[in-house]
Motif scaffolding. Structure first.
Motif, PDB file in Angstrom:
ATOM      1  N   ASN A 215      -7.189  -8.440  -9.639  1.00  0.00           N
ATOM      2  CA  ASN A 215      -7.194  -9.784  -9.065  1.00  0.00           C
ATOM      3  C   ASN A 215      -7.775  -9.805  -7.652  1.00  0.00           C
ATOM      4  O   ASN A 215      -7.681 -10.816  -6.961  1.00  0.00           O
ATOM      5  CB  ASN A 215      -5.778 -10.381  -9.078  1.00  0.00           C
ATOM      6  N   GLY A 216      -8.353  -8.674  -7.228  1.00  0.00           N
ATOM      7  CA  GLY A 216      -8.979  -8.598  -5.911  1.00  0.00           C
ATOM      8  C   GLY A 216      -8.063  -8.161  -4.794  1.00  0.00           C
ATOM      9  O   GLY A 216      -8.521  -7.922  -3.671  1.00  0.00           O
ATOM     10  N   LEU A 217      -6.764  -8.051  -5.084  1.00  0.00           N
ATOM     11  CA  LEU A 217      -5.801  -7.614  -4.082  1.00  0.00           C
ATOM     12  C   LEU A 217      -5.507  -6.126  -4.277  1.00  0.00           C
ATOM     13  O   LEU A 217      -5.432  -5.647  -5.413  1.00  0.00           O
ATOM     14  CB  LEU A 217      -4.509  -8.414  -4.184  1.00  0.00           C
ATOM     15  N   ALA A 218      -5.319  -5.394  -3.158  1.00  0.00           N
ATOM     16  CA  ALA A 218      -5.068  -3.962  -3.276  1.00  0.00           C
ATOM     17  C   ALA A 218      -4.297  -3.458  -2.062  1.00  0.00           C
ATOM     18  O   ALA A 218      -4.540  -3.884  -0.924  1.00  0.00           O
ATOM     19  CB  ALA A 218      -6.371  -3.188  -3.423  1.00  0.00           C
ATOM     20  N   GLY A 219      -3.380  -2.542  -2.320  1.00  0.00           N
ATOM     21  CA  GLY A 219      -2.618  -1.901  -1.254  1.00  0.00           C
ATOM     22  C   GLY A 219      -2.539  -0.414  -1.490  1.00  0.00           C
ATOM     23  O   GLY A 219      -3.132   0.125  -2.422  1.00  0.00           O
ATOM     24  N   THR A 220      -1.791   0.270  -0.630  1.00  0.00           N
ATOM     25  CA  THR A 220      -1.625   1.715  -0.755  1.00  0.00           C
ATOM     26  C   THR A 220      -0.148   2.084  -0.777  1.00  0.00           C
ATOM     27  O   THR A 220       0.684   1.421  -0.147  1.00  0.00           O
ATOM     28  CB  THR A 220      -2.304   2.485   0.392  1.00  0.00           C
ATOM     29  N   VAL A 221       0.140   3.150  -1.500  1.00  0.00           N
ATOM     30  CA  VAL A 221       1.463   3.783  -1.462  1.00  0.00           C
ATOM     31  C   VAL A 221       1.220   5.281  -1.374  1.00  0.00           C
ATOM     32  O   VAL A 221       0.538   5.851  -2.229  1.00  0.00           O
ATOM     33  CB  VAL A 221       2.301   3.463  -2.714  1.00  0.00           C
ATOM     34  N   GLY A 222       1.759   5.918  -0.332  1.00  0.00           N
ATOM     35  CA  GLY A 222       1.514   7.336  -0.133  1.00  0.00           C
ATOM     36  C   GLY A 222       2.792   8.126   0.084  1.00  0.00           C
ATOM     37  O   GLY A 222       3.798   7.585   0.546  1.00  0.00           O
ATOM     38  N   PHE A 223       2.710   9.408  -0.214  1.00  0.00           N
ATOM     39  CA  PHE A 223       3.873  10.287  -0.196  1.00  0.00           C
ATOM     40  C   PHE A 223       3.556  11.539   0.616  1.00  0.00           C
ATOM     41  O   PHE A 223       2.514  12.163   0.419  1.00  0.00           O
ATOM     42  CB  PHE A 223       4.256  10.690  -1.625  1.00  0.00           C
ATOM     43  N   CYS A 224       4.464  11.905   1.544  1.00  0.00           N
ATOM     44  CA  CYS A 224       4.298  13.136   2.331  1.00  0.00           C
ATOM     45  C   CYS A 224       3.023  13.011   3.175  1.00  0.00           C
ATOM     46  O   CYS A 224       2.920  12.113   4.000  1.00  0.00           O
ATOM     47  CB  CYS A 224       4.285  14.334   1.384  1.00  0.00           C
ATOM     48  N   LEU A 225       2.060  13.892   3.003  1.00  0.00           N
ATOM     49  CA  LEU A 225       0.761  13.718   3.658  1.00  0.00           C
ATOM     50  C   LEU A 225       0.225  12.328   3.359  1.00  0.00           C
ATOM     51  O   LEU A 225      -0.292  11.632   4.248  1.00  0.00           O
ATOM     52  CB  LEU A 225      -0.223  14.780   3.164  1.00  0.00           C
ATOM     53  N   GLY A 226       0.348  11.901   2.109  1.00  0.00           N
ATOM     54  CA  GLY A 226      -0.089  10.560   1.737  1.00  0.00           C
ATOM     55  C   GLY A 226       0.687   9.463   2.438  1.00  0.00           C
ATOM     56  O   GLY A 226       0.160   8.373   2.670  1.00  0.00           O
ATOM     57  N   GLY A 227       1.942   9.747   2.790  1.00  0.00           N
ATOM     58  CA  GLY A 227       2.724   8.787   3.544  1.00  0.00           C
ATOM     59  C   GLY A 227       2.164   8.571   4.936  1.00  0.00           C
ATOM     60  O   GLY A 227       2.155   7.447   5.452  1.00  0.00           O
ATOM     61  N   ARG A 228       1.698   9.650   5.547  1.00  0.00           N
ATOM     62  CA  ARG A 228       1.034   9.514   6.843  1.00  0.00           C
ATOM     63  C   ARG A 228      -0.283   8.745   6.683  1.00  0.00           C
ATOM     64  O   ARG A 228      -0.592   7.856   7.479  1.00  0.00           O
ATOM     65  CB  ARG A 228       0.772  10.887   7.447  1.00  0.00           C
TER      66      ARG A 228
END
Length: 233
Positions: free
Chosen positions: A114-127
Motif C-alpha cells: 500500500n506504499g507504506l513501510a517501516g522497520t523492525v530490528g533486533f540486536c544490531l538490527g535494533g540499533r
C-alpha cells in the motif's frame, strides 16, 4: 518466501532480500525486518513469517553481503558467537543504512503493498532501526534491544516518525549507565516510546533463542503489532 535482488546505492553490487507475503489481503503495509549479528537466520525468518501472518509484507535484506553472503547461524555454540562478533565488528553500519534505505524504497513498490513501510530490528538490527528513524523516511521504526542507543541521542532530534524502543532491563550488551542516559535523553521526545522489560536479558524476544522470555516477548510483540497496524494500514 521468495528472494529478490536489489542494486546497492553505491553500485558496488547486488544483495539478496527475502520476502514473506500475507495471504488473502489486497493491500498491505511492508515491514523491513533487520537482522541480528547472526544474519538472516532461521530465527529471523520465523519472525518475518510471523509479520506476514499478521497481514504485513515482510522483507529481510542480507546486510552482511559485502562480508559473506547468506550468513545463517544461531546463538547455540561458541564458534557461531565468535563468527557473529567478527562479522559485526567488520560490518560498516553506514553502508548498512544505505542498503536498508534501498530495501525500504523497494518495499514501498512491492506488488500487493500500500506504499507504506517501516522497520523492525533486533540486536544490531535494533540499533540500525533507531538509525533509520533519524536517517530515512520510514513511516515507523521499532528497535528490539538495540545496543549503544545512547550514542545516537544527538540524532534523535531529527526524528519525524514514531520510534518504539524495547529495552531489556538486564541487557548484558548495553550497560545500565547507557540505558539510563538513553531514557533521560528521550524523555521529552514525543516521537519516541520506550519500554523496559524487567528481569530479562538481551534477545528476550529471539525466537528459539537461549534468553527467550515468553511473557516479555509476548508483551513486546503485541505493542509492536499494535503500532505497525496503526501506522501501516
Amino acid at each position: 518466501m521468495r528472494e529478490i535482488k536489489l542494486q546497492a546505492e553505491d553500485r558496488s553490487g547486488e544483495f539478496s532480500a527475502f520476502i514473506w507475503e500475507p495471504q488473502g489481503k489486497a493491500k498491505a503495509g511492508a515491514v523491513v525486518v533487520i537482522q541480528e549479528i547472526f544474519g538472516v537466520n532461521d530465527s529471523l525468518r520465523e519472525t518475518a513469517q510471523a509479520f506476514a501472518d499478521q497481514g504485513f509484507i515482510a522483507i529481510a535484506p542480507d546486510l552482511f553481503w559485502r562480508l559473506e553472503p547468506g550468513v545463517n547461524i544461531s546463538d547455540k555454540t561458541d564458534a557461531e558467537w565468535q563468527k557473529a562478533f567478527d562479522l559485526m565488528n567488520r560490518f560498516d553500519q553506514d553502508r548498512g543504512i544505505e542498503d536498508l534505505k534501498t530495501t525500504l524504497a523497494a518495499a514501498r513498490e512491492l506488488p500487493g503493498g500500500n506504499g507504506l513501510a517501516g522497520t523492525v530490528g533486533f540486536c544490531l538490527g535494533g540499533r540500525l532501526a533507531a538509525m533509520m528513524a533519524t536517517r530515512s523516511d520510514a513511516d515507523v521504526n521499532i528497535s528490539y534491544y538495540g545496543v549503544g542507543l545512547d550514542e545516537l541521542l544527538d540524532e534523535f532530534d531529527s526524528i519525524e516518525a514514531p520510534l518504539m524502543l524495547h529495552i531489556a532491563e538486564q541487557d548484558e550488551f548495553f550497560p545500565a549507565e547507557g540505558r539510563a542516559r538513553l531514557i533521560d535523553g528521550i524523555e521529552d521526545n514525543d516521537w519516541i516510546d520506550a519500554f523496559v522489560y524487567p528481569g530479562v536479558q538481551h534477545a528476550f524476544a529471539r525466537a528459539g533463542g537461549v534468553h527467550y522470555d515468553a511473557r516479555a516477548a509476548t508483551i513486546a510483540n503485541g505493542r509492536t503489532t499494535e503500532l505497525l497496524s496503526e501506522i501501516l494500514e
